[in-house]
Design an enzyme around this catalytic site. Structure first.
Site, PDB file in Angstrom:
ATOM      1  N   TYR A 311      50.844  34.738  67.786  1.00 40.87           N
ATOM      2  CA  TYR A 311      52.178  35.329  67.952  1.00 40.87           C
ATOM      3  C   TYR A 311      53.026  35.010  66.728  1.00 40.87           C
ATOM      4  O   TYR A 311      53.151  33.848  66.331  1.00 40.87           O
ATOM      5  CB  TYR A 311      52.815  34.784  69.231  1.00 40.87           C
ATOM      6  CG  TYR A 311      54.213  35.298  69.514  1.00 40.87           C
ATOM      7  CD1 TYR A 311      54.537  36.644  69.357  1.00 40.87           C
ATOM      8  CD2 TYR A 311      55.211  34.446  69.961  1.00 40.87           C
ATOM      9  CE1 TYR A 311      55.805  37.112  69.636  1.00 40.87           C
ATOM     10  CE2 TYR A 311      56.488  34.901  70.255  1.00 40.87           C
ATOM     11  CZ  TYR A 311      56.781  36.244  70.088  1.00 40.87           C
ATOM     12  OH  TYR A 311      58.046  36.709  70.362  1.00 40.87           O
ATOM     13  N   CYS A 312      53.605  36.047  66.111  1.00 38.40           N
ATOM     14  CA  CYS A 312      54.503  35.902  64.966  1.00 38.40           C
ATOM     15  C   CYS A 312      53.766  35.176  63.834  1.00 38.40           C
ATOM     16  O   CYS A 312      52.661  35.556  63.462  1.00 38.40           O
ATOM     17  CB  CYS A 312      55.782  35.191  65.400  1.00 38.40           C
ATOM     18  SG  CYS A 312      57.109  35.194  64.176  1.00 38.40           S
ATOM     19  N   ILE A 313      54.339  34.115  63.277  1.00 35.64           N
ATOM     20  CA  ILE A 313      53.683  33.412  62.181  1.00 35.64           C
ATOM     21  C   ILE A 313      52.399  32.736  62.658  1.00 35.64           C
ATOM     22  O   ILE A 313      51.509  32.416  61.858  1.00 35.64           O
ATOM     23  CB  ILE A 313      54.643  32.396  61.532  1.00 35.64           C
ATOM     24  CG1 ILE A 313      54.201  32.046  60.104  1.00 35.64           C
ATOM     25  CG2 ILE A 313      54.777  31.148  62.371  1.00 35.64           C
ATOM     26  CD1 ILE A 313      54.304  33.190  59.138  1.00 35.64           C
TER      27      ILE A 313
END
Length: 576
Positions: A311-313
């Site tokens: 998720y995300c970074i």
């Protein structure tokens, strides 16, 4: 002087003292940041100041508009300008029914339009400079809004009169609390933190911490079915927030959903760094983080292969680990990758790009060296200012001027639970990824001396972006998936960076699906909208990435402690 006034003055004095101690005491790292931002502002305005004739002409035009506005107020004429649709700062009827406040509102809106048009019409600016100047000007104009000031907000004046000033006393008390819990910038409370407790109200899916090192605790969740898919799922959240965005409450927990579908789920819970972690870099999160978790999963289950979810970074980390193992000619252990609002291509950073000018980057890098950590509370304020009127100033007014208690909402509780980032790692993010976009350049991004090539990541990928995401724009998320070397499926969810992902079956948002195309816009043209959550579509895809045979459910060992674990419980705003 009544009791409320005396109490307000006493609390105001204490706030002044806290402000002095927290922000006005010399701090070389903070000074560097402010100087960098100030220098950037001066550099951007040099074009304007070199053409005084244009400045004078626009000032005269602005004064003519103000005279027209004043005459219209005296003659009770219709407004000459109105707030944009959806601007909730001015919904109180008195802004429009009272001539004086209507004049204040229109004067402010004219000033905003005048400044923004002046930037738009200024010749000789590079487009990136123009957009950055508009962003900085917007921050100043939003801060100066009459809705943020007691004397120019009719709703606040009425409330203060009706309550005898009690709203200001309550608001000052909340300001004192927020000052005490803030870093070097005021972090306005959005949520009633006392309404939720990890393990009781949030992060409630049963599990055990089965491994830990200096970077992470690894949680294995209790199975909910008698048989499970053979291949476990490893979830890699972003390290700039807590993992439990993926495990809020049972009704909207992605972890709970996966377990109920028959998956053995492992979750990385990153440490909330302190000074003992100040030397850690992005490379450490790849090797001592993701790869260490793979070894721990093998020790717990005997399975060497997993399906990865980032998720995300965290998705960037997951992909970097896959590319690292490929470059080192190691056997593939992550057999599929699900990338949620993940950037690999950082060429379009969205509004975060406004902070990526040389002066600010140099200042942030100097601050990272000075402090050793990027304070998570400062990061939270930065992200809030990307949508300043919705995520900062509205809470400022509600809490400090109206004296209202913050609401109790699980997403806001998570959003307020900030995490630090080690200085070297944060510098890598802003320099190696955002500024130089090294992941997209074969061999340039290195993990412990090994150059990465995204085309060598050939495992199937399921990429999810969200249409209104202002942190990871959906178009570069699409391009990121296309940069990989394997087959990629792409889903575009509705809503934003969080709500579009945490959208369980029965949720209010739909999604778009379609066949791969040469560009993101071409993909959208050929895509079709589907009602409801994208989770079931993903589950079907994820099931296809598993061997057909099922195995008996895996119960986690006693491990070190119960989920969510002490790494997740450490809050920056509750430190002694």
């Amino acid at each position: 002087m009544n009791q409320e006034s005396m109490e307000w003055l006493s609390q105001w004095g204490q706030c002044q003292q806290q402000l002095w101690q927290k922000w006005l005491t010399p701090d070389s790292g903070q000074e560097d940041l402010y100087l960098g931002l100030g220098q950037e502002w001066l550099n951007l305005w040099q074009h304007e100041l070199s053409q005084p004739d244009r400045v004078i002409a626009r000032q005269l035009a602005w004064w003519q508009e103000q005279l027209q506005l004043f005459e219209g107020m005296l003659q009770q004429q219709p407004p000459i300008i109105a707030p944009e649709k959806g601007d909730r700062r001015f919904i109180d009827p008195q802004w429009h029914s009272n001539p004086w406040f209507s004049c204040i509102l229109q004067s402010y809106l004219l000033a905003c339009r005048h400044v923004q048009e002046g930037i738009d019409q200024q010749p000789g600016l590079e487009e990136s400079q123009r957009e950055r100047l508009k962003f900085l000007a917007r921050q100043v104009l939003s801060a100066l809004s009459p809705s943020n000031c007691l004397a120019t907000n009719p709703e606040l004046l009425t409330l203060t009169a009706d309550s005898g000033g009690r709203n200001l006393v309550e608001g000052m008390s909340r300001l004192r609390e927020d000052l005490a819990r803030s870093g070097h910038q005021l972090k306005v409370a959005m949520n009633d933190d006392g309404a939720f407790e990890l393990g009781r109200d949030l992060a409630t899916t049963p599990g055990r911490v089965v491994f830990e090192n200096q970077l992470l605790q690894l949680i294995q969740y209790q199975p909910a079915t008698n048989e499970v898919f053979k291949r476990p799922v490893l979830m890699v959240p972003a390290f700039i927030n807590k993992y439990y965005i993926l495990d809020l409450q049972a009704k909207n927990s992605l972890v709970h959903y996966l377990v109920s579908q028959g998956h053995t789920v492992f979750m990385i819970s990153w440490v909330n760094p302190d000074q003992s972690h100040s030397e850690l870099d992005f490379d450490d999160y790849v090797v001592d983080g993701v790869m260490a978790a793979l070894d721990a999963i093998e020790a717990a289950t005997g399975e060497r292969e997993v399906n990865g979810v980032g998720y995300c970074i965290g998705g960037t980390l997951l992909t970097a680990a896959m590319a690292y193992m490929s470059a080192r000619r190691m056997k593939r252990r992550i057999q599929s990758a699900t990338l949620l609002t993940t950037l690999l291509d950082f060429s379009q950073p969205g509004e975060i790009g406004h902070f990526l000018n040389p002066a600010t980057l140099n200042a942030v890098e100097a601050q990272n060296r000075h402090r050793g950590l990027m304070d998570g509370r400062q990061l939270a304020v930065t992200f809030s200012l990307l949508r300043e009127n919705q995520l900062y100033w509205n809470y400022f007014v509600e809490g400090y001027l109206k004296g209202k208690s913050p609401m109790a909402l699980d997403l806001l509780h998570w959003n307020g639970d900030s995490t630090n980032v080690p200085g070297p790692c944060h510098t890598s993010l802003i320099r190696r990824l955002y500024q130089h976009n090294q992941l997209m350049k074969k061999g340039q991004f290195q993990v412990r001396g090994t150059g990465l090539d995204l085309k060598r990541v050939t495992a199937p990928a399921f990429v999810v972006a969200t249409k209104e995401d202002h942190i990871a724009l959906w178009q570069p998320c699409y391009d990121s998936g296309q940069a990989l070397g394997g087959n990629t499926s792409f889903i575009l969810g509705e809503s934003g960076h969080v709500a579009g992902i945490i959208n369980p079956p029965g949720g209010k948002y739909g999604h778009f699906s379609g066949e791969s195309a040469g560009s993101a816009d071409a993909w959208l043209e050929g895509a079709s909208r589907q009602e409801g959550s994208w989770w079931p579509t993903w589950q079907q895809w994820l099931a296809q990435q598993n061997p057909s045979t099922r195995v008996a459910a895996r119960v986690p060992s006693a491990g070190l402690e119960a989920a969510p674990g002490r790494y997740a419980r450490r809050r920056l705003d509750r430190l002694d």
